[in-house]
Design an enzyme around this catalytic site. Structure first.
Site, mmCIF file in Angstrom:
data_model
loop_
_atom_site.group_PDB
_atom_site.id
_atom_site.type_symbol
_atom_site.label_atom_id
_atom_site.label_comp_id
_atom_site.label_asym_id
_atom_site.label_seq_id
_atom_site.Cartn_x
_atom_site.Cartn_y
_atom_site.Cartn_z
ATOM 1 N N GLU A 98 0.848 -1.200 0.000
ATOM 2 C CA GLU A 98 0.000 0.000 0.000
ATOM 3 C C GLU A 98 0.876 1.240 0.000
ATOM 4 O OE1 GLU A 98 -2.637 1.454 -0.354
ATOM 5 O OE2 GLU A 98 -4.367 0.616 0.656
ATOM 6 N N ASP A 99 0.359 2.326 -0.516
ATOM 7 C CA ASP A 99 1.137 3.568 -0.494
ATOM 8 C C ASP A 99 1.003 4.289 0.840
ATOM 9 O OD1 ASP A 99 -1.527 4.022 -1.091
ATOM 10 O OD2 ASP A 99 -1.160 5.733 -2.375
ATOM 11 N N ASP A 102 -3.881 6.054 6.216
ATOM 12 C CA ASP A 102 -4.404 7.309 6.754
ATOM 13 C C ASP A 102 -5.365 6.935 7.879
ATOM 14 O OD1 ASP A 102 -5.502 9.832 7.086
ATOM 15 O OD2 ASP A 102 -5.300 10.347 4.985
ATOM 16 N N PHE A 151 -1.463 17.052 3.945
ATOM 17 C CA PHE A 151 -1.964 16.524 2.671
ATOM 18 C C PHE A 151 -0.777 16.285 1.758
ATOM 19 C CE2 PHE A 151 -5.977 15.674 0.536
ATOM 20 C CZ PHE A 151 -5.447 15.194 -0.656
ATOM 21 N N ARG A 164 0.492 12.259 -9.020
ATOM 22 C CA ARG A 164 1.085 10.943 -8.753
ATOM 23 C C ARG A 164 2.482 10.832 -9.348
ATOM 24 N NH1 ARG A 164 -3.144 7.423 -6.990
ATOM 25 N NH2 ARG A 164 -5.138 7.764 -8.014
HETATM 26 C C1 PRP Z 1 -5.767 5.815 -0.989
HETATM 27 C C2 PRP Z 1 -4.487 5.068 -0.740
HETATM 28 C C3 PRP Z 1 -4.887 3.985 0.235
HETATM 29 C C4 PRP Z 1 -6.009 4.642 1.021
HETATM 30 C C5 PRP Z 1 -5.500 5.076 2.371
HETATM 31 O O1 PRP Z 1 -6.541 5.144 -1.953
HETATM 32 O O2 PRP Z 1 -3.943 4.529 -1.919
HETATM 33 O O3 PRP Z 1 -5.375 2.838 -0.428
HETATM 34 O O4 PRP Z 1 -6.430 5.779 0.253
HETATM 35 O O5 PRP Z 1 -6.475 5.769 3.090
HETATM 36 P P1 PRP Z 1 -7.190 5.204 4.401
HETATM 37 O O6 PRP Z 1 -6.102 4.640 5.276
HETATM 38 O O7 PRP Z 1 -7.829 6.422 5.017
HETATM 39 O O8 PRP Z 1 -8.214 4.177 4.002
HETATM 40 P P2 PRP Z 1 -7.641 5.829 -2.893
HETATM 41 O O9 PRP Z 1 -8.996 5.338 -2.517
HETATM 42 O O10 PRP Z 1 -7.431 7.332 -2.880
HETATM 43 O O11 PRP Z 1 -7.279 5.227 -4.312
HETATM 44 P P3 PRP Z 1 -5.907 5.360 -5.146
HETATM 45 O O12 PRP Z 1 -4.936 4.356 -4.572
HETATM 46 O O13 PRP Z 1 -6.294 5.021 -6.536
HETATM 47 O O14 PRP Z 1 -5.385 6.781 -5.006
#
Ligand code: PRP
Length: 179
Positions: A98-99, A102, A151, A164
């Site tokens: 995962e990236d 949050d 952010f 990105r």
């Molecule tokens: C983002 C990110 C994680 C998630 C983290 O995904 O890549 O998967 O949010 O947030 P959280 O811990 O509050 O759940 P997003 O839904 O924005 O999709 P993306 O990866 O395509 O940007």
């Protein structure tokens, strides 16, 4: 694009160093195994591409598309899985990549879904864990950076699908997302 960034938090060099270190750790810990590395698109794509090249083991890769934010800067609180993994997960050593963590709502729902597929083991590598000051529903096993609640964009992280492609992680200027 660069003008929208308040400050650079992690440079490309600092990122490469941290990802290499993590790759070495996973290489040591999964010696003798053939892990499945599961990239959570889209955010983790850059981290994933770099991390797998630092893992000096036989491994398989696969992709899952999970969304919880859409075009908003606030989590919807619900996870939508748009693409499931193709690889058979049962009995495999799976590392979810995962990236960002949050609220950890995404990861928590994802781990629940994946554990139902009965992997031999299930761990999580996260590029960036936000230090939110409250207990998350799940935690990462491997983390590159821990950051404050700003952010952040770049190195896969987006705001409304943009930024990105920045080769570093930066803090997005407030006026960009608070209009
Ligand atoms: C983002 C990110 C994680 C998630 C983290 O995904 O890549 O998967 O949010 O947030 P959280 O811990 O509050 O759940 P997003 O839904 O924005 O999709 P993306 O990866 O395509 O940007």
């Amino acid at each position: 694009m660069e003008h929208d960034i308040e400050k650079v938090l992690y440079s490309g060099e600092k990122i490469a160093e941290a990802v290499k270190k993590l790759g070495e750790q996973i290489t040591r810990e999964y010696k003798g195994k053939v892990p499945v590395l599961l990239c959570v698109l889209k955010g983790a794509s850059l981290f994933f591409a770099d991390l797998i090249r630092e893992i000096k083991l036989q491994c398989e890769v696969d992709f899952i598309i999970a969304k919880s934010y859409g075009m908003s800067s606030q989590t919807s609180g619900k996870l939508r899985i748009l693409k499931e993994p193709d690889v058979e997960i049962a009995g495999r050593d799976v590392i979810v990549v995962e990236d960002i963590l949050d609220t950890a709502v995404t990861l928590s729902a994802l781990l629940h879904t994946l554990s139902e597929k009965q992997p031999a083991s299930l761990k999580v590598a996260v590029f960036l864990d936000k230090n939110l000051g409250y207990k998350k529903p799940v935690n990462a096993d491997y983390t590159c950076f821990i950051s404050e609640n700003e952010f952040l964009v770049g190195y896969g992280l987006d705001y409304a699908e943009r930024y990105r492609n920045l080769p570093y992680v930066g803090v997005l200027k407030r006026d960009i997302y608070q209009n």
